[in-house]
Design a protein around this motif. Structure first.
Motif, PDB file in Angstrom:
ATOM      1  N   GLN A   1       0.864  -1.327   0.152  1.00 30.34           N
ATOM      2  CA  GLN A   1       0.098  -0.158  -0.110  1.00 30.34           C
ATOM      3  C   GLN A   1       0.843   1.465  -0.096  1.00 30.34           C
ATOM      4  OE1 GLN A   1      -2.835  -0.422   3.293  1.00 30.34           O
ATOM      5  NE2 GLN A   1      -3.742  -1.890   2.626  1.00 30.34           N
ATOM      6  N   GLN A   2       1.730   1.428   0.615  1.00 32.60           N
ATOM      7  CA  GLN A   2       2.804   2.419   0.817  1.00 32.60           C
ATOM      8  C   GLN A   2       3.625   2.838  -0.387  1.00 32.60           C
ATOM      9  OE1 GLN A   2       5.098   1.730   4.238  1.00 32.60           O
ATOM     10  NE2 GLN A   2       3.592   2.450   5.912  1.00 32.60           N
ATOM     11  N   ALA A   3       3.941   1.653  -0.955  1.00 33.00           N
ATOM     12  CA  ALA A   3       4.695   1.711  -2.309  1.00 33.00           C
ATOM     13  C   ALA A   3       3.882   1.797  -3.447  1.00 33.00           C
ATOM     14  CB  ALA A   3       5.650   0.514  -2.477  1.00 33.00           C
ATOM     15  N   GLY A   4       2.482   1.575  -3.210  1.00 32.08           N
ATOM     16  CA  GLY A   4       1.819   1.890  -4.571  1.00 32.08           C
ATOM     17  C   GLY A   4       1.837   0.627  -5.571  1.00 32.08           C
ATOM     18  N   LEU A   5       2.212  -0.419  -5.073  1.00 31.92           N
ATOM     19  CA  LEU A   5       2.485  -1.500  -5.950  1.00 31.92           C
ATOM     20  C   LEU A   5       1.007  -2.062  -6.372  1.00 31.92           C
ATOM     21  CD1 LEU A   5       5.650  -3.358  -4.000  1.00 31.92           C
ATOM     22  CD2 LEU A   5       5.379  -2.083  -6.336  1.00 31.92           C
ATOM     23  N   LYS A   6       0.702  -2.302  -7.551  1.00 30.83           N
ATOM     24  CA  LYS A   6      -0.279  -3.079  -8.096  1.00 30.83           C
ATOM     25  C   LYS A   6      -0.324  -4.426  -7.993  1.00 30.83           C
ATOM     26  CE  LYS A   6      -1.020   0.591 -11.591  1.00 30.83           C
ATOM     27  NZ  LYS A   6      -0.897   0.910 -13.011  1.00 30.83           N
ATOM     28  N   GLN A   7       0.868  -5.094  -8.118  1.00 29.65           N
ATOM     29  CA  GLN A   7       0.979  -6.648  -8.059  1.00 29.65           C
ATOM     30  C   GLN A   7       2.148  -6.864  -7.200  1.00 29.65           C
ATOM     31  OE1 GLN A   7      -1.042  -8.790  -9.744  1.00 29.65           O
ATOM     32  NE2 GLN A   7      -0.067 -10.515  -8.750  1.00 29.65           N
ATOM     33  N   LEU A   8       1.627  -7.828  -6.210  1.00 29.31           N
ATOM     34  CA  LEU A   8       2.761  -8.272  -5.170  1.00 29.31           C
ATOM     35  C   LEU A   8       2.631  -9.667  -4.856  1.00 29.31           C
ATOM     36  CD1 LEU A   8       5.128  -7.708  -3.459  1.00 29.31           C
ATOM     37  CD2 LEU A   8       3.561  -6.983  -1.691  1.00 29.31           C
ATOM     38  N   ASP A   9       3.468 -10.540  -4.970  1.00 27.30           N
ATOM     39  CA  ASP A   9       3.044 -12.083  -4.443  1.00 27.30           C
ATOM     40  C   ASP A   9       4.525 -12.433  -3.810  1.00 27.30           C
ATOM     41  OD1 ASP A   9       0.818 -12.647  -6.616  1.00 27.30           O
ATOM     42  OD2 ASP A   9       2.286 -12.381  -7.943  1.00 27.30           O
ATOM     43  N   PHE A  10       3.937 -13.143  -2.627  1.00 28.55           N
ATOM     44  CA  PHE A  10       5.042 -13.804  -1.674  1.00 28.55           C
ATOM     45  C   PHE A  10       4.592 -15.005  -1.249  1.00 28.55           C
ATOM     46  CE2 PHE A  10       2.376 -10.852   0.433  1.00 28.55           C
ATOM     47  CZ  PHE A  10       1.900 -11.450   1.682  1.00 28.55           C
ATOM     48  N   LYS A  11       5.732 -15.885  -0.824  1.00 31.43           N
ATOM     49  CA  LYS A  11       5.551 -16.974  -0.375  1.00 31.43           C
ATOM     50  C   LYS A  11       6.499 -17.312   1.044  1.00 31.43           C
ATOM     51  CE  LYS A  11       5.109 -19.639  -4.609  1.00 31.43           C
ATOM     52  NZ  LYS A  11       5.304 -20.510  -5.504  1.00 31.43           N
ATOM     53  N   LEU A  12       5.894 -17.524   2.138  1.00 28.55           N
ATOM     54  CA  LEU A  12       6.607 -17.606   3.263  1.00 28.55           C
ATOM     55  C   LEU A  12       6.950 -19.165   3.802  1.00 28.55           C
ATOM     56  CD1 LEU A  12       4.065 -15.307   5.146  1.00 28.55           C
ATOM     57  CD2 LEU A  12       6.137 -14.620   3.945  1.00 28.55           C
ATOM     58  N   GLN A  13       8.135 -19.358   4.268  1.00 33.02           N
ATOM     59  CA  GLN A  13       8.596 -20.610   4.967  1.00 33.02           C
ATOM     60  C   GLN A  13       9.024 -20.340   6.366  1.00 33.02           C
ATOM     61  OE1 GLN A  13      11.313 -22.877   2.663  1.00 33.02           O
ATOM     62  NE2 GLN A  13      11.525 -24.585   4.123  1.00 33.02           N
TER      63      GLN A  13
END
Length: 248
Positions: A58-70
């Motif tokens: 939200q702060q960076a204004g990114l339209k697309q962000l995907d992440f995976k956690l381990q």
């Protein structure tokens, strides 16, 4: 006698069985507690990292962000009792990209430990479509948007094209790689020894004169300039290549 002997033998077997069962229940209870504690820590860590990533998006204004956690809960968690209150985490600076670590604490049980996680992040960001060398001024034609996998070294990156276009390359920028803040600087509009036009204005009065830059600088940076008419050294601010202004 045979029947009596058989019954007696069965009685011994039943006693052993009951003893084994009675010993097993406490172990199962402990195992359950350990399992629940580990799950509690892992779930809390997941929620924390999810929240941090969403906040950054939200702060960076990114339209697309995907992440995976381990999540990697340490083995010491097996000896910890289940926390009856909400787990708390120490605040950490920077983006949770790559290998991250957080300190988690339980106030009512009085324990704390460090939890590690591996965070794989892919974001759609502005990147250079060619190699940009030091000194180049970046134009809109040099930039395009791409989905890029980010690493630990990409935490201090630029996420908006308007923060890149018009800037000067301070450190070499690779093609299709995340552009970092440290790779950019305001363009050097004036270099040491340049002949410049000094503009002065105050209360409707305007004048310009020839000068020589004694320092290099970009937009808004204070530099020393020598007035070639008077020989006086003044402080001026670059307005454009070859032009500076004084402030009264």
């Amino acid at each position: 006698m045979v029947c009596s002997k058989y019954a007696s033998a069965n009685g011994i077997c039943i006693s052993y069985f009951l003893l084994a069962i009675s010993c097993l229940f406490p172990l199962q209870s402990v195992a359950k507690t350990v399992n629940e504690t580990e799950q509690q820590i892992e779930l809390a860590m997941q929620q924390l990292l999810h929240s941090e990533m969403q906040q950054w998006q939200q702060q960076a204004g990114l339209k697309q962000l995907d992440f995976k956690l381990q999540i990697k809960v340490p083995s010491g968690a097996k000896r910890l009792p289940l926390c009856q209150s909400q787990l708390t985490f120490d605040s950490a600076g920077g983006l949770p990209i790559g290998n991250v670590q957080r300190k988690v604490s339980c106030s009512d049980q009085g324990w704390n430990l460090y939890v590690r996680a591996s965070v794989d992040v892919t974001a759609t960001i502005p990147v250079a479509n060619r190699v940009l060398k030091r000194g180049a001024v970046i134009s809109a034609a040099d930039i395009e948007w791409r989905s890029v996998q980010l690493g630990m070294s990409d935490r201090d990156l630029v996420t908006q094209s308007q923060q890149i276009i018009g800037q000067q390359v301070l450190r070499k920028i690779r093609r299709y790689k995340a552009i970092k803040v440290v790779q950019l600087s305001s363009p050097q509009w004036v270099n040491i020894g340049d002949r410049v036009i000094i503009e002065a204005s105050s209360n409707g009065f305007y004048a310009n004169m020839q000068g020589e830059a004694l320092e290099a600088g970009g937009e808004g940076q204070a530099i020393r300039v020598r007035n070639l008419s008077s020989g006086k050294v003044i402080v001026a601010y670059p307005l454009a290549p070859g032009r500076v202004a004084t402030k009264f």
